[in-house]
Design a protein around this motif. Structure first.
Motif, short mmCIF file in Angstrom:
data_model
loop_
_atom_site.label_atom_id
_atom_site.label_comp_id
_atom_site.label_asym_id
_atom_site.label_seq_id
_atom_site.Cartn_x
_atom_site.Cartn_y
_atom_site.Cartn_z
N ARG A 97 0.83 -1.03 -0.01
CA ARG A 97 -0.51 0.16 -0.23
C ARG A 97 0.90 1.32 0.22
NH1 ARG A 97 -4.16 1.96 4.09
NH2 ARG A 97 -3.40 0.81 5.68
N ALA A 98 1.91 1.01 1.19
CA ALA A 98 3.00 2.61 0.51
C ALA A 98 3.41 2.81 -1.03
CB ALA A 98 4.06 1.91 1.89
N LEU A 99 4.08 1.43 -1.06
CA LEU A 99 4.94 1.58 -2.38
C LEU A 99 3.36 2.48 -3.57
CD1 LEU A 99 6.65 -1.49 -2.88
CD2 LEU A 99 7.45 1.02 -2.69
N ALA A 100 2.34 1.41 -3.51
CA ALA A 100 1.47 1.99 -4.56
C ALA A 100 0.94 3.43 -4.00
CB ALA A 100 -0.20 1.11 -3.91
N ALA A 101 0.58 3.72 -2.90
CA ALA A 101 0.61 5.58 -2.83
C ALA A 101 1.50 6.20 -3.17
CB ALA A 101 0.17 5.80 -0.86
N HIS A 102 2.77 6.09 -2.77
CA HIS A 102 4.01 7.01 -3.29
C HIS A 102 3.85 6.67 -5.21
CE1 HIS A 102 6.68 8.40 -0.48
NE2 HIS A 102 5.92 7.26 -0.25
N ALA B 139 3.26 0.41 -11.53
CA ALA B 139 4.32 -0.45 -11.36
C ALA B 139 6.04 0.21 -10.13
CB ALA B 139 5.15 -0.79 -13.23
N LEU B 140 6.11 1.83 -10.99
CA LEU B 140 6.82 2.52 -9.85
C LEU B 140 6.16 3.34 -8.70
CD1 LEU B 140 9.38 3.38 -12.66
CD2 LEU B 140 9.28 1.24 -10.88
N PRO B 141 7.02 3.97 -8.10
CA PRO B 141 8.33 2.56 -7.51
C PRO B 141 8.25 1.24 -6.87
CG PRO B 141 7.85 3.81 -5.71
CD PRO B 141 6.46 4.76 -6.43
N ALA B 142 9.86 1.26 -7.25
CA ALA B 142 9.52 -0.57 -6.65
C ALA B 142 10.66 -0.68 -5.61
CB ALA B 142 10.09 -1.48 -8.23
N LEU C 127 13.43 -5.73 -0.12
CA LEU C 127 13.71 -4.64 1.63
C LEU C 127 11.31 -4.67 2.07
CD1 LEU C 127 15.50 -1.66 2.37
CD2 LEU C 127 15.61 -3.85 3.27
N ARG C 128 11.17 -4.73 3.04
CA ARG C 128 9.47 -4.29 3.22
C ARG C 128 9.49 -3.07 3.93
NH1 ARG C 128 6.16 -7.82 0.96
NH2 ARG C 128 5.01 -7.43 1.80
#
Length: 664
Positions: free
Chosen positions: A50-55, A121-124, A128-129
């Motif tokens: 969710r954090a990656l998808a938000a960014h 798709a980005l950022p990836a 790391l979690r």
């Protein structure tokens, strides 16, 4: 005289936005936009995804370069505000992406997951979690409440309470971003905003719990990664060998030989597996700390200085072999230590050498047979939100249906009691100098639907140094940490909504005597605490006595909770299980963020008549039954004659005018 015609943007109250203006707004307000996307996105993604998808949603929110200039995109300007049009445009695009995340196009088969092409798709991040910082009990409760609502409702809460938009502006923006029922979403958001938490929903949403720009990092599952790398190497070698075999063939027709690869060892910090660097709290630190959790537990046990044992435990944790038995409660990671951990205990327990570690997020138990025969075991439990009760005990060993517990240093008295015998007093529980208790029987499972024979529970009392006359109940549900049991009494006339309290009073013990056996349904599911809320009492027809309606809520360490509503009848023994009439998973009901509940059931009186019963919580003003049974009753309860097989649909009208549907 003809007036000069106005530009289309001026007529419609819309401003043109160039890509440079939008980029400047995105950079300036990046944390606000990422928070909006993070809260709107589905909680089922998990905190990392969710954090990656938000960014990603924010970084993809810029309009295309070709859209800049006079013909650039327009965004409606809110009357009476000086909001930057560039920020308004980027916010709308971020919101539209978050609301549409993972949705299927009309032609996509419903049985298949949403195509990844629809997901940013980005950022990836590889290896790391990441996850935002953990908050307290209020933040956890709000996260549970948000997980039970729609994406539009979560977005409406942020837009109205954090962004400061009016109700009309919130509905307009939600509709423009693709929400199908903005009005319903806003009503849900307004209900969530009326939280009884002292800090308020606004402050909770601004906390670090919901800020994906401030994150912690942990490694991914190194064992699984090692297996994938091995598999990838093998596939790569096989493909290479096959390619060579197709091109280079010797005179005998044999293919070129291939080389074998060696094992892959993950890189684990040497500091993390050095027993000399284990953290050890001073013996009395708990008495001088305002934080009552595993961080203030001192190292105990006869083998706490056994460097060889501690070293073996750390090495097995860092790189377990295939023979190591690994178990983990739901939501607990099994990754190796990322830094020096805290030592809680090391000693011999019932034929096994046991070591307990804590790393801030988990408690880890290592056990090896003292006789040297048999494989070691690793057990993981999530404990990142432990407190004076949920951090008061850890299972150190299980043998022959019994469990021994290591008690927290602030536990002054310990005993056991049978929850099915509410009138029987607690019996003292022996405890060694190292804090390990005598064996305690594990709760029996329900057999044949006829109930369970007994349900042992720990009754502990905190030291007066941290809490005066504070006794509480814990019960073993098969995980490393026992579960905290609480009780919320029925509403009193005219008083505010009551809060959960310790389940040691006579009224609470009677309620739990009817409920204890139902806990088998949540055994081993990572439950943190269970609360019995007696939300209504009802006088039964035909002189049937006074029944209690109880909502039992089980909260997990992960956050989501599950509820079941019981009808506890006044007849029969004290240990007679209540009748479960409704259940629901992943809901905020029966918590501080879901204080309205309605449920119904069929009941047969002693005279043989069948009735439809229903009861709602304190804010219910009227109950309506439709379908096979049509009836209306003012107040919080309903009782009407009905056929045994008649089906009814029930709803209630709340004090604020909202409609509440029955659970189940």
């Amino acid at each position: 005289m003809r007036t000069q015609e106005q530009p289309e943007g001026a007529r419609s109250g819309a401003a043109r936005v160039g890509v440079e203006q939008a980029e400047a707004a995105l950079v300036e307000h990046y944390p606000r936009l990422v928070r909006l996307a993070y809260i709107t996105l589905p909680p089922s993604l998990g905190r990392h995804r969710r954090a990656l998808a938000a960014h990603a949603a924010v970084q993809r929110a810029l309009p295309a370069s070709r859209d800049s200039g006079p013909d650039g995109p327009r965004v409606p300007v809110q009357r009476g505000t000086s909001e930057d049009p560039g920020y308004a445009l980027v916010r709308q695009r971020v919101l539209a992406t978050a609301l549409a995340y993972g949705q299927r196009p009309g032609w996509w088969p419903r049985q298949l997951p949403a195509p990844r092409a629809l997901r940013p798709a980005l950022p990836a991040v590889f290896g790391l979690r990441i996850f935002p910082r953990s908050g307290g009990a209020d933040e956890l409760a709000l996260e549970q409440a948000l997980s039970g609502t729609t994406a539009a409702a979560r977005a409406a809460l942020v837009l109205h309470r954090i962004e400061g938009l009016s109700e009309q502006a919130t509905r307009t923006l939600l509709t423009a971003a693709g929400a199908t029922d903005a009005g319903s979403a806003l009503r849900t958001a307004l209900r969530l905003a009326r939280t009884p938490a002292e800090t308020g929903a606004d402050a909770l949403l601004r906390s670090d719990e919901f800020d994906p720009c401030l994150v912690h990092t942990r490694p991914t599952d190194l064992i699984r990664r090692r297996q994938r790398v091995r598999f990838a190497r093998c596939v790569g070698i096989a493909v290479t060998v096959l390619a060579v075999a197709l091109v280079v063939v010797d005179r005998d027709g044999s293919s070129a030989p291939s080389a074998a690869t060696g094992p892959f060892n993950p890189a684990v910090s040497a500091r993390a597996v050095d027993p000399a660097l284990l953290l050890r709290a001073p013996a009395q630190q708990w008495a001088d700390s305002s934080r009552m959790d595993f961080t203030v537990w001192p190292a105990r046990g006869a083998r706490k200085d056994d460097t060889a044992l501690l070293g073996r435990a750390l090495k097995v944790w860092a790189s377990p072999s295939r023979t190591v038995r690994i178990s983990a409660t739901q939501g607990a990671a099994t990754t190796p230590p990322a830094q020096p951990s805290r030592l809680l205990y090391a000693g011999d327990v019932d034929g096994a050498a046991v070591v307990l570690f804590a790393d801030g997020e988990r408690v880890v138990r290592y056990a090896e047979p003292t006789g040297g025969k048999g494989a070691p075991a690793l057990d993981f439990a999530r404990t990142d939100d432990a407190d004076i009760t949920t951090g008061a005990a850890v299972v150190v060993g299980r043998t022959d249906g019994n469990a021994r517990f290591l008690l927290a240093p602030w536990v002054a008295e310990s005993g056991t009691r049978d929850l099915l015998a509410p009138d029987a007093p607690a019996r003292p529980l022996d405890e060694g100098k190292d804090g390990v208790t005598a064996p305690v029987s594990s709760p029996a499972t329900v057999v044949g639907g006829k109930g369970c024979g007994s349900w042992p529970a720990l009754q502990l009392r905190s030291s007066s140094k941290v809490a005066e006359k504070h006794a509480f109940l814990l019960t073993d549900l098969g995980d490393l940490t026992p579960v905290h049991l609480t009780y919320t009494p029925p509403p009193g006339g005219g008083v505010p909504a009551r809060q959960p309290r310790e389940a040691t009073g006579s009224q609470a013990l009677v309620s739990w005597a009817h409920t204890a056996c139902s806990l088998t349904g949540v055994r081993g599911s990572g439950v943190r605490a269970v609360n019995n809320w007696e939300y209504a009492r009802q006088q039964l027809p035909d002189n049937g006595g006074r029944a209690s309606w109880v909502c039992t809520r089980a909260d997990t360490w992960q956050g989501p909770g599950r509820v079941s509503v019981q009808l506890q009848l006044p007849t029969g023994p004290a240990s007679r299980p209540g009748v479960i009439v409704a259940q629901q998973k992943n809901t905020a009901l029966c918590s501080r963020f879901g204080q309205n509940v309605l449920a119904g059931a069929k009941w047969k009186s002693g005279s043989g008549r069948w009735y439809l019963l229903a009861a709602g919580s304190r804010e219910v003003r009227r109950i309506d039954a439709t379908g096979g049974v049509r009836a209306t009753a003012d107040g919080t309860t309903l009782a009407v004659r009905a056929g045994k097989d008649d089906r009814a649909v029930m709803s209630a009208r709340l004090a604020n005018g909202d409609t509440l549907k029955a659970l189940g």
